[in-house]
Design a protein around this motif. Sequence first.
Motif, PDB file in Angstrom:
ATOM      1  N   VAL A   1       0.855  -1.185   0.000  1.00 48.70           N
ATOM      2  CA  VAL A   1       0.000   0.000   0.000  1.00 48.70           C
ATOM      3  C   VAL A   1       0.890   1.234   0.000  1.00 48.70           C
ATOM      4  CG1 VAL A   1      -1.807   1.273   1.224  1.00 48.70           C
ATOM      5  CG2 VAL A   1      -1.782  -1.234   1.301  1.00 48.70           C
ATOM      6  N   ASN A   2       0.574   2.194  -0.871  1.00 47.07           N
ATOM      7  CA  ASN A   2       1.307   3.454  -0.938  1.00 47.07           C
ATOM      8  C   ASN A   2       0.338   4.619  -0.725  1.00 47.07           C
ATOM      9  OD1 ASN A   2       4.148   2.747  -1.696  1.00 47.07           O
ATOM     10  ND2 ASN A   2       3.103   1.781  -3.406  1.00 47.07           N
ATOM     11  N   CYS A   3       0.655   5.472   0.244  1.00 42.41           N
ATOM     12  CA  CYS A   3      -0.158   6.647   0.529  1.00 42.41           C
ATOM     13  C   CYS A   3       0.731   7.888   0.463  1.00 42.41           C
ATOM     14  CB  CYS A   3      -0.799   6.562   1.918  1.00 42.41           C
ATOM     15  SG  CYS A   3      -1.727   5.049   2.244  1.00 42.41           S
ATOM     16  N   VAL A   4       0.198   8.956  -0.095  1.00 38.95           N
ATOM     17  CA  VAL A   4       0.931  10.211  -0.189  1.00 38.95           C
ATOM     18  C   VAL A   4       0.186  11.273   0.622  1.00 38.95           C
ATOM     19  CG1 VAL A   4       1.783  12.024  -1.715  1.00 38.95           C
ATOM     20  CG2 VAL A   4       1.874   9.626  -2.446  1.00 38.95           C
ATOM     21  N   ALA A   5       0.895  11.873   1.562  1.00 40.75           N
ATOM     22  CA  ALA A   5       0.314  12.942   2.390  1.00 40.75           C
ATOM     23  C   ALA A   5       1.028  14.243   2.084  1.00 40.75           C
ATOM     24  CB  ALA A   5       0.449  12.601   3.872  1.00 40.75           C
ATOM     25  N   ILE A   6       0.268  15.303   1.827  1.00 41.65           N
ATOM     26  CA  ILE A   6       0.824  16.635   1.602  1.00 41.65           C
ATOM     27  C   ILE A   6       0.486  17.492   2.821  1.00 41.65           C
ATOM     28  CG2 ILE A   6       0.807  18.657   0.110  1.00 41.65           C
ATOM     29  CD1 ILE A   6      -0.005  16.864  -2.198  1.00 41.65           C
ATOM     30  N   LEU A   7       1.514  17.847   3.571  1.00 41.18           N
ATOM     31  CA  LEU A   7       1.318  18.573   4.815  1.00 41.18           C
ATOM     32  C   LEU A   7       1.753  20.025   4.649  1.00 41.18           C
ATOM     33  CD1 LEU A   7       2.613  15.508   5.462  1.00 41.18           C
ATOM     34  CD2 LEU A   7       2.060  16.215   7.780  1.00 41.18           C
ATOM     35  N   PRO A   8       0.986  20.966   5.185  1.00 41.76           N
ATOM     36  CA  PRO A   8       1.420  22.373   5.188  1.00 41.76           C
ATOM     37  C   PRO A   8       2.719  22.504   5.979  1.00 41.76           C
ATOM     38  CG  PRO A   8      -0.904  22.178   5.761  1.00 41.76           C
ATOM     39  CD  PRO A   8      -0.348  20.795   5.796  1.00 41.76           C
ATOM     40  N   PHE A   9       3.724  23.103   5.379  1.00 40.85           N
ATOM     41  CA  PHE A   9       5.060  23.146   5.980  1.00 40.85           C
ATOM     42  C   PHE A   9       5.413  24.575   6.374  1.00 40.85           C
ATOM     43  CE2 PHE A   9       9.648  21.412   5.307  1.00 40.85           C
ATOM     44  CZ  PHE A   9       9.866  21.533   6.666  1.00 40.85           C
ATOM     45  N   ASN A  10       5.402  24.818   7.681  1.00 44.16           N
ATOM     46  CA  ASN A  10       5.798  26.126   8.195  1.00 44.16           C
ATOM     47  C   ASN A  10       7.138  26.026   8.914  1.00 44.16           C
ATOM     48  OD1 ASN A  10       3.449  27.488   7.286  1.00 44.16           O
ATOM     49  ND2 ASN A  10       2.308  26.567   8.991  1.00 44.16           N
ATOM     50  N   SER A  11       7.144  25.319  10.032  1.00 39.29           N
ATOM     51  CA  SER A  11       8.406  25.161  10.752  1.00 39.29           C
ATOM     52  C   SER A  11       8.334  23.962  11.686  1.00 39.29           C
ATOM     53  CB  SER A  11       8.731  26.415  11.572  1.00 39.29           C
ATOM     54  OG  SER A  11       7.729  26.638  12.548  1.00 39.29           O
ATOM     55  N   ILE A  12       9.494  23.393  11.937  1.00 38.54           N
ATOM     56  CA  ILE A  12       9.695  22.320  12.904  1.00 38.54           C
ATOM     57  C   ILE A  12      10.971  22.668  13.663  1.00 38.54           C
ATOM     58  CG2 ILE A  12      10.300  19.878  13.126  1.00 38.54           C
ATOM     59  CD1 ILE A  12       8.575  19.193  10.861  1.00 38.54           C
ATOM     60  N   PRO A  13      11.033  22.572  14.986  1.00 38.80           N
ATOM     61  CA  PRO A  13      10.094  21.874  15.856  1.00 38.80           C
ATOM     62  C   PRO A  13       9.099  22.769  16.579  1.00 38.80           C
ATOM     63  CG  PRO A  13      12.158  22.176  16.997  1.00 38.80           C
ATOM     64  CD  PRO A  13      12.298  22.844  15.665  1.00 38.80           C
ATOM     65  N   SER A  14       8.873  24.000  16.115  1.00 44.57           N
ATOM     66  CA  SER A  14       7.960  24.886  16.846  1.00 44.57           C
ATOM     67  C   SER A  14       6.541  24.350  16.881  1.00 44.57           C
ATOM     68  CB  SER A  14       7.973  26.280  16.208  1.00 44.57           C
ATOM     69  OG  SER A  14       7.524  26.200  14.869  1.00 44.57           O
ATOM     70  N   GLY A  15       6.193  23.512  15.948  1.00 42.18           N
ATOM     71  CA  GLY A  15       4.847  22.939  15.944  1.00 42.18           C
ATOM     72  C   GLY A  15       4.803  21.743  15.012  1.00 42.18           C
ATOM     73  N   PRO A  16       3.946  20.763  15.289  1.00 37.22           N
ATOM     74  CA  PRO A  16       3.880  19.577  14.427  1.00 37.22           C
ATOM     75  C   PRO A  16       3.269  19.896  13.066  1.00 37.22           C
ATOM     76  CG  PRO A  16       2.130  19.521  16.053  1.00 37.22           C
ATOM     77  CD  PRO A  16       2.986  20.710  16.395  1.00 37.22           C
ATOM     78  N   LEU A  17       3.700  19.158  12.071  1.00 37.36           N
ATOM     79  CA  LEU A  17       3.043  19.220  10.765  1.00 37.36           C
ATOM     80  C   LEU A  17       1.914  18.215  10.780  1.00 37.36           C
ATOM     81  CD1 LEU A  17       6.067  19.288   8.277  1.00 37.36           C
ATOM     82  CD2 LEU A  17       4.927  21.183   9.416  1.00 37.36           C
ATOM     83  N   ASN A  18       0.757  18.639  10.344  1.00 43.75           N
ATOM     84  CA  ASN A  18      -0.365  17.695  10.354  1.00 43.75           C
ATOM     85  C   ASN A  18      -1.219  17.865   9.109  1.00 43.75           C
ATOM     86  OD1 ASN A  18      -2.496  19.779  11.060  1.00 43.75           O
ATOM     87  ND2 ASN A  18      -1.173  19.919  12.854  1.00 43.75           N
ATOM     88  N   SER A  19      -1.787  16.753   8.694  1.00 41.35           N
ATOM     89  CA  SER A  19      -2.684  16.724   7.542  1.00 41.35           C
ATOM     90  C   SER A  19      -3.945  15.989   7.934  1.00 41.35           C
ATOM     91  CB  SER A  19      -2.009  16.019   6.360  1.00 41.35           C
ATOM     92  OG  SER A  19      -2.928  15.835   5.299  1.00 41.35           O
ATOM     93  N   LYS A  20      -5.074  16.647   7.779  1.00 38.68           N
ATOM     94  CA  LYS A  20      -6.365  16.041   8.109  1.00 38.68           C
ATOM     95  C   LYS A  20      -7.160  15.711   6.859  1.00 38.68           C
ATOM     96  CE  LYS A  20      -5.796  16.425  12.578  1.00 38.68           C
ATOM     97  NZ  LYS A  20      -5.645  15.215  13.425  1.00 38.68           N
ATOM     98  N   GLN A  21      -6.567  15.913   5.692  1.00 37.66           N
ATOM     99  CA  GLN A  21      -7.290  15.629   4.443  1.00 37.66           C
ATOM    100  C   GLN A  21      -7.116  14.154   4.087  1.00 37.66           C
ATOM    101  OE1 GLN A  21      -5.752  18.310   1.506  1.00 37.66           O
ATOM    102  NE2 GLN A  21      -6.838  20.076   2.324  1.00 37.66           N
ATOM    103  N   GLY A  22      -8.236  13.457   3.987  1.00 39.15           N
ATOM    104  CA  GLY A  22      -8.181  12.045   3.628  1.00 39.15           C
ATOM    105  C   GLY A  22      -7.752  11.862   2.176  1.00 39.15           C
ATOM    106  N   THR A  23      -6.817  10.946   1.953  1.00 39.69           N
ATOM    107  CA  THR A  23      -6.347  10.671   0.600  1.00 39.69           C
ATOM    108  C   THR A  23      -6.413   9.176   0.336  1.00 39.69           C
ATOM    109  OG1 THR A  23      -4.062  10.533   1.392  1.00 39.69           O
ATOM    110  CG2 THR A  23      -4.795  12.662   0.551  1.00 39.69           C
ATOM    111  N   ALA A  24      -6.834   8.816  -0.861  1.00 42.97           N
ATOM    112  CA  ALA A  24      -6.888   7.412  -1.246  1.00 42.97           C
ATOM    113  C   ALA A  24      -5.477   6.879  -1.483  1.00 42.97           C
ATOM    114  CB  ALA A  24      -7.735   7.229  -2.483  1.00 42.97           C
ATOM    115  N   CYS A  25      -5.259   5.621  -1.172  1.00 41.77           N
ATOM    116  CA  CYS A  25      -3.951   4.993  -1.353  1.00 41.77           C
ATOM    117  C   CYS A  25      -4.050   3.941  -2.457  1.00 41.77           C
ATOM    118  CB  CYS A  25      -3.505   4.328  -0.051  1.00 41.77           C
ATOM    119  SG  CYS A  25      -3.523   5.412   1.391  1.00 41.77           S
TER     120      CYS A  25
END
Length: 209
Positions: free
Chosen positions: A181-205
């Motif tokens: 199974v291959n899944c691709v997640a595109i996360l908004p990238f601001n900065s690390i480690p000041s805050g976690p990167l997270n993606s809540k958009q469901g994507t088909a794999c």
Amino acid sequence: MSQVNEKSPKHCAKKGFSFNKYHKKLFYAFSTSLLTILFLIFLVWLTLHPTKPQFSLKDANIYQLNLSGLNLINSTIRLTLSSNNPNKKVGIYYDVLQVYASYKGQIITRQALLPPFYQGNEETNLLSAYLVGDQLPVTPSFGYEVGRDQRTGKFVLTLKVIGRLRWKVGTWVSGRYRFNVNCVAILPFNSIPSGPLNSKQGTACSTMV
């Protein structure tokens, strides 16, 4: 004077022909039975041919992504996957489930082993995994790639599941089959480690069995 009883070549030919004819009948009977069995197997396969499971990525969160001066990565990622069995008459045994993450073709976490489970007909299950990378080697260009993604504001993460499954039809259970199974997640990238990167958009794999 004793009588000599010899069979003519004609009689021998008839006897040989009768012998071959018996074997031909036996061969035809065996072929017919074999073709009938193969046809029944094909008919069952055509009727119950299972559809591969469907996976989708519900969310992904990157809590840590640190690169040391020795080109070693430390990462912490949590993800949730949805697994669906679309078959109406076929159940699925998931015997092996291994999950890991990669970035630009480079593995950034170790494989996490998920517990095996059985998935009934048309059933959906949620799978959660906590992935950790501890001093994993990466290429010298890794930091440049991450910096470029940060400038564009998007971090593209690939999540992979590898394992083995078995199909269940009634009381019959198949042998093991590999699946990927291959899944691709595109996360908004601001900065690390000041805050976690997270993606809540469901994507088909994509799934291969």
